[in-house]
Design a protein around this motif. Structure first.
Motif, PDB file in Angstrom:
ATOM      1  N   GLY A   1       0.785  -1.225   0.000  1.00 29.21           N
ATOM      2  CA  GLY A   1       0.000   0.000   0.000  1.00 29.21           C
ATOM      3  C   GLY A   1       0.814   1.270   0.000  1.00 29.21           C
ATOM      4  O   GLY A   1       0.259   2.358  -0.143  1.00 29.21           O
ATOM      5  N   GLY A   2       2.127   1.170   0.161  1.00 23.79           N
ATOM      6  CA  GLY A   2       2.961   2.354   0.145  1.00 23.79           C
ATOM      7  C   GLY A   2       3.111   2.920  -1.257  1.00 23.79           C
ATOM      8  O   GLY A   2       3.035   2.186  -2.242  1.00 23.79           O
ATOM      9  N   VAL A   3       3.295   4.229  -1.336  1.00 21.90           N
ATOM     10  CA  VAL A   3       3.462   4.900  -2.619  1.00 21.90           C
ATOM     11  C   VAL A   3       4.558   5.954  -2.487  1.00 21.90           C
ATOM     12  O   VAL A   3       4.579   6.718  -1.511  1.00 21.90           O
ATOM     13  CB  VAL A   3       2.162   5.588  -3.092  1.00 21.90           C
ATOM     14  CG1 VAL A   3       2.390   6.331  -4.412  1.00 21.90           C
ATOM     15  CG2 VAL A   3       1.038   4.582  -3.244  1.00 21.90           C
ATOM     16  N   LEU A   4       5.455   5.989  -3.468  1.00 21.07           N
ATOM     17  CA  LEU A   4       6.463   7.043  -3.538  1.00 21.07           C
ATOM     18  C   LEU A   4       5.947   8.133  -4.459  1.00 21.07           C
ATOM     19  O   LEU A   4       5.572   7.861  -5.605  1.00 21.07           O
ATOM     20  CB  LEU A   4       7.785   6.491  -4.072  1.00 21.07           C
ATOM     21  CG  LEU A   4       8.883   7.530  -4.366  1.00 21.07           C
ATOM     22  CD1 LEU A   4       9.281   8.290  -3.104  1.00 21.07           C
ATOM     23  CD2 LEU A   4      10.106   6.850  -4.987  1.00 21.07           C
ATOM     24  N   VAL A   5       5.934   9.367  -3.963  1.00 22.13           N
ATOM     25  CA  VAL A   5       5.452  10.506  -4.737  1.00 22.13           C
ATOM     26  C   VAL A   5       6.618  11.461  -4.994  1.00 22.13           C
ATOM     27  O   VAL A   5       7.224  11.980  -4.054  1.00 22.13           O
ATOM     28  CB  VAL A   5       4.331  11.259  -3.987  1.00 22.13           C
ATOM     29  CG1 VAL A   5       3.826  12.435  -4.834  1.00 22.13           C
ATOM     30  CG2 VAL A   5       3.195  10.322  -3.618  1.00 22.13           C
ATOM     31  N   LEU A   6       6.941  11.658  -6.260  1.00 21.68           N
ATOM     32  CA  LEU A   6       7.965  12.628  -6.643  1.00 21.68           C
ATOM     33  C   LEU A   6       7.252  13.938  -6.937  1.00 21.68           C
ATOM     34  O   LEU A   6       6.477  14.029  -7.899  1.00 21.68           O
ATOM     35  CB  LEU A   6       8.730  12.143  -7.883  1.00 21.68           C
ATOM     36  CG  LEU A   6       9.330  10.742  -7.794  1.00 21.68           C
ATOM     37  CD1 LEU A   6       9.966  10.364  -9.128  1.00 21.68           C
ATOM     38  CD2 LEU A   6      10.343  10.663  -6.671  1.00 21.68           C
ATOM     39  N   ALA A   7       7.495  14.947  -6.118  1.00 20.84           N
ATOM     40  CA  ALA A   7       6.717  16.179  -6.201  1.00 20.84           C
ATOM     41  C   ALA A   7       7.585  17.350  -6.638  1.00 20.84           C
ATOM     42  O   ALA A   7       8.551  17.705  -5.961  1.00 20.84           O
ATOM     43  CB  ALA A   7       6.065  16.478  -4.852  1.00 20.84           C
ATOM     44  N   ALA A   8       7.219  17.959  -7.766  1.00 21.14           N
ATOM     45  CA  ALA A   8       7.929  19.136  -8.254  1.00 21.14           C
ATOM     46  C   ALA A   8       7.525  20.363  -7.440  1.00 21.14           C
ATOM     47  O   ALA A   8       6.343  20.569  -7.147  1.00 21.14           O
ATOM     48  CB  ALA A   8       7.624  19.365  -9.730  1.00 21.14           C
ATOM     49  N   THR A   9       8.511  21.165  -7.082  1.00 20.09           N
ATOM     50  CA  THR A   9       8.260  22.388  -6.322  1.00 20.09           C
ATOM     51  C   THR A   9       8.642  23.605  -7.158  1.00 20.09           C
ATOM     52  O   THR A   9       9.420  23.488  -8.114  1.00 20.09           O
ATOM     53  CB  THR A   9       9.068  22.388  -5.015  1.00 20.09           C
ATOM     54  OG1 THR A   9      10.456  22.188  -5.321  1.00 20.09           O
ATOM     55  CG2 THR A   9       8.595  21.279  -4.082  1.00 20.09           C
ATOM     56  N   PRO A  10       8.114  24.784  -6.847  1.00 15.36           N
ATOM     57  CA  PRO A  10       8.400  25.979  -7.652  1.00 15.36           C
ATOM     58  C   PRO A  10       9.891  26.266  -7.748  1.00 15.36           C
ATOM     59  O   PRO A  10      10.637  26.068  -6.791  1.00 15.36           O
ATOM     60  CB  PRO A  10       7.677  27.096  -6.893  1.00 15.36           C
ATOM     61  CG  PRO A  10       6.572  26.401  -6.161  1.00 15.36           C
ATOM     62  CD  PRO A  10       7.146  25.065  -5.767  1.00 15.36           C
ATOM     63  N   ILE A  11      10.320  26.737  -8.933  1.00 15.79           N
ATOM     64  CA  ILE A  11      11.721  27.131  -9.113  1.00 15.79           C
ATOM     65  C   ILE A  11      11.901  28.618  -8.851  1.00 15.79           C
ATOM     66  O   ILE A  11      13.023  29.116  -8.896  1.00 15.79           O
ATOM     67  CB  ILE A  11      12.234  26.772 -10.518  1.00 15.79           C
ATOM     68  CG1 ILE A  11      11.419  27.494 -11.610  1.00 15.79           C
ATOM     69  CG2 ILE A  11      12.183  25.266 -10.739  1.00 15.79           C
ATOM     70  CD1 ILE A  11      11.955  27.259 -13.013  1.00 15.79           C
ATOM     71  N   GLY A  12      10.820  29.311  -8.569  1.00 14.62           N
ATOM     72  CA  GLY A  12      10.923  30.741  -8.277  1.00 14.62           C
ATOM     73  C   GLY A  12       9.641  31.283  -7.699  1.00 14.62           C
ATOM     74  O   GLY A  12       9.558  31.631  -6.519  1.00 14.62           O
ATOM     75  N   GLN A  13       8.597  31.325  -8.505  1.00 11.51           N
ATOM     76  CA  GLN A  13       7.330  31.904  -8.090  1.00 11.51           C
ATOM     77  C   GLN A  13       6.515  30.919  -7.254  1.00 11.51           C
ATOM     78  O   GLN A  13       6.221  29.810  -7.696  1.00 11.51           O
ATOM     79  CB  GLN A  13       6.518  32.307  -9.324  1.00 11.51           C
ATOM     80  CG  GLN A  13       7.135  33.424 -10.139  1.00 11.51           C
ATOM     81  CD  GLN A  13       6.998  34.775  -9.467  1.00 11.51           C
ATOM     82  OE1 GLN A  13       6.188  34.966  -8.570  1.00 11.51           O
ATOM     83  NE2 GLN A  13       7.809  35.724  -9.913  1.00 11.51           N
ATOM     84  N   LEU A  14       6.126  31.336  -6.060  1.00 13.42           N
ATOM     85  CA  LEU A  14       5.296  30.485  -5.213  1.00 13.42           C
ATOM     86  C   LEU A  14       3.979  30.149  -5.893  1.00 13.42           C
ATOM     87  O   LEU A  14       3.432  29.052  -5.723  1.00 13.42           O
ATOM     88  CB  LEU A  14       5.027  31.193  -3.882  1.00 13.42           C
ATOM     89  CG  LEU A  14       4.144  30.434  -2.889  1.00 13.42           C
ATOM     90  CD1 LEU A  14       4.827  29.156  -2.429  1.00 13.42           C
ATOM     91  CD2 LEU A  14       3.788  31.331  -1.711  1.00 13.42           C
TER      92      LEU A  14
ATOM     93  N   ALA B   1       9.793   2.426   4.973  1.00 12.66           N
ATOM     94  CA  ALA B   1       8.525   3.124   5.185  1.00 12.66           C
ATOM     95  C   ALA B   1       7.557   2.804   4.054  1.00 12.66           C
ATOM     96  O   ALA B   1       6.358   2.562   4.280  1.00 12.66           O
ATOM     97  CB  ALA B   1       8.775   4.630   5.283  1.00 12.66           C
ATOM     98  N   LEU B   2       8.063   2.802   2.836  1.00 14.15           N
ATOM     99  CA  LEU B   2       7.210   2.486   1.686  1.00 14.15           C
ATOM    100  C   LEU B   2       6.676   1.062   1.761  1.00 14.15           C
ATOM    101  O   LEU B   2       5.496   0.801   1.492  1.00 14.15           O
ATOM    102  CB  LEU B   2       7.996   2.688   0.395  1.00 14.15           C
ATOM    103  CG  LEU B   2       8.320   4.134   0.020  1.00 14.15           C
ATOM    104  CD1 LEU B   2       9.406   4.185  -1.058  1.00 14.15           C
ATOM    105  CD2 LEU B   2       7.062   4.852  -0.468  1.00 14.15           C
ATOM    106  N   ARG B   3       7.521   0.133   2.147  1.00 13.63           N
ATOM    107  CA  ARG B   3       7.126  -1.276   2.166  1.00 13.63           C
ATOM    108  C   ARG B   3       6.175  -1.597   3.314  1.00 13.63           C
ATOM    109  O   ARG B   3       5.544  -2.661   3.331  1.00 13.63           O
ATOM    110  CB  ARG B   3       8.369  -2.159   2.229  1.00 13.63           C
ATOM    111  CG  ARG B   3       9.248  -2.015   0.979  1.00 13.63           C
ATOM    112  CD  ARG B   3      10.504  -2.852   1.078  1.00 13.63           C
ATOM    113  NE  ARG B   3      10.200  -4.276   1.056  1.00 13.63           N
ATOM    114  CZ  ARG B   3      11.100  -5.230   1.275  1.00 13.63           C
ATOM    115  NH1 ARG B   3      12.358  -4.903   1.551  1.00 13.63           N
ATOM    116  NH2 ARG B   3      10.755  -6.499   1.213  1.00 13.63           N
ATOM    117  N   THR B   4       6.063  -0.691   4.272  1.00 15.44           N
ATOM    118  CA  THR B   4       5.090  -0.888   5.357  1.00 15.44           C
ATOM    119  C   THR B   4       3.814  -0.080   5.119  1.00 15.44           C
ATOM    120  O   THR B   4       3.017   0.122   6.032  1.00 15.44           O
ATOM    121  CB  THR B   4       5.700  -0.504   6.716  1.00 15.44           C
ATOM    122  OG1 THR B   4       6.172   0.859   6.662  1.00 15.44           O
ATOM    123  CG2 THR B   4       6.858  -1.421   7.069  1.00 15.44           C
ATOM    124  N   GLY B   5       3.661   0.413   3.873  1.00 16.15           N
ATOM    125  CA  GLY B   5       2.395   1.035   3.505  1.00 16.15           C
ATOM    126  C   GLY B   5       2.321   2.530   3.645  1.00 16.15           C
ATOM    127  O   GLY B   5       1.233   3.117   3.511  1.00 16.15           O
TER     128      GLY B   5
END
Length: 295
Positions: free
Chosen positions: A5-18, A76-80
């Motif tokens: 049930g674990g999921v890895l999320v790759l999240a892009a963050t702003p490079i300048g403007q919030l 952590a991922l493998r434990t859901g």
């Protein structure tokens, strides 16, 4: 499947403007069980600016501790648990931490998803004014001059538009090395502080950009460099042109047909090839002279 049930999320963050932060980014930051951040202080500041209070555990995950922290995050991922990975700016794994964890998650059949968003690579490409139909990302060049020169020499024939990241204090030296490896007239763009208040894009030849940067450059730098011009299938020098026409005439083509084909392959005007052939041989000297005239 190892992942429970674990999921890895790759999240892009702003490079300048919030304001470039997506709604989904806020949702993922708020709902993560674990937040792995390249810089935990920047993450907390981003969350505060977005009005988010993360409920999950915040873990430092940067170049210096990737090897040690990857097994812990994998557990952590493998434990859901839902693990959200963010870097200082842009997309994780693109010259930033992330590749190790992604590889480990794939190896253990842990699902991975992405929160798409800002990245300096496509942003710089789009604003550079250089061709974007084919491009490659080369990241940061080696810091030592010798290693950097060898890397650039290996890229001298690359025909795709190239994108590089560079530190501001090395930008002038890198542009000078590029001018030496690729030629002083190769077109390029220096993209500085993309999407920020002091955004600046300089478009010129490499030698001119190196001269401009010699006075000092500040901010986040992305370099975009035009690819090498394609090498003609037939070299455009006179001897090669004459030999190519003669070879095609020997195969049975008329001189007009041979000249037209060689001109196309050499990327030269037909009249130029015609003049080169007849300057030495004269109109009757090579093969069948019927249909000599170019059109």
């Amino acid at each position: 499947m190892d992942g429970s049930g674990g999921v890895l999320v790759l999240a892009a963050t702003p490079i300048g403007q919030l304001a470039d932060a997506s709604l989904r980014l806020g949702q993922e930051l708020a709902g993560a069980d674990v937040l792995a951040a390249e810089d935990t202080r920047r993450l907390r500041r981003l969350c505060a600016d977005l009005g988010i209070r993360p409920r999950g555990m915040v873990v430092s995950y940067f170049e210096g501790n990737e090897a040690a922290k990857t097994p812990l995050l994998l557990d952590a991922l493998r434990t859901g648990q839902r693990v959200v990975l963010v870097t200082d700016a842009g997309m994780p794994s693109v010259s930033d931490p992330g590749y190790r964890l992604v590889s480990a998650a794939i190896e253990h059949d842990v699902p991975i998803t992405v929160v798409p968003g800002p990245s300096a690579v496509p942003t710089a490409l789009a604003i550079s004014g250089l061709p974007v139909d084919r491009f490659c990302f080369e990241g940061f060049l080696p810091r030592k001059a010798g290693d950097r020169g060898r890397r650039l020499a290996g890229l001298a024939g690359e025909q795709r538009t190239m994108v590089f990241f560079e530190a501001p204090h090395r930008t002038a030296a890198t542009l000078a090395a590029m001018a030496e490896a690729f030629g002083p007239d190769r077109a390029a763009a220096v993209c500085r502080e993309l999407t920020k208040t002091h955004e600046e894009v300089r478009r010129s030849a490499l030698a001119e950009l190196a001269g401009w940067a010699a006075a000092g450059v500040l901010g986040e730098i992305t370099l975009v460099v035009a690819g090498a011009a394609p090498t003609p299938a037939v070299p455009p020098d006179p001897d090669s042109l004459r030999a190519a026409v003669a070879a095609r005439e020997a195969e049975g083509r008329t001189r007009k047909e041979a000249i037209a084909e060689v001109a196309r392959l050499a990327e030269r005007p037909k009249r130029e090839v015609y003049d080169v052939v007849h300057r030495v041989h004269g109109p009757e000297a090579v093969g069948d002279s019927s249909g000599d005239e170019t059109s």
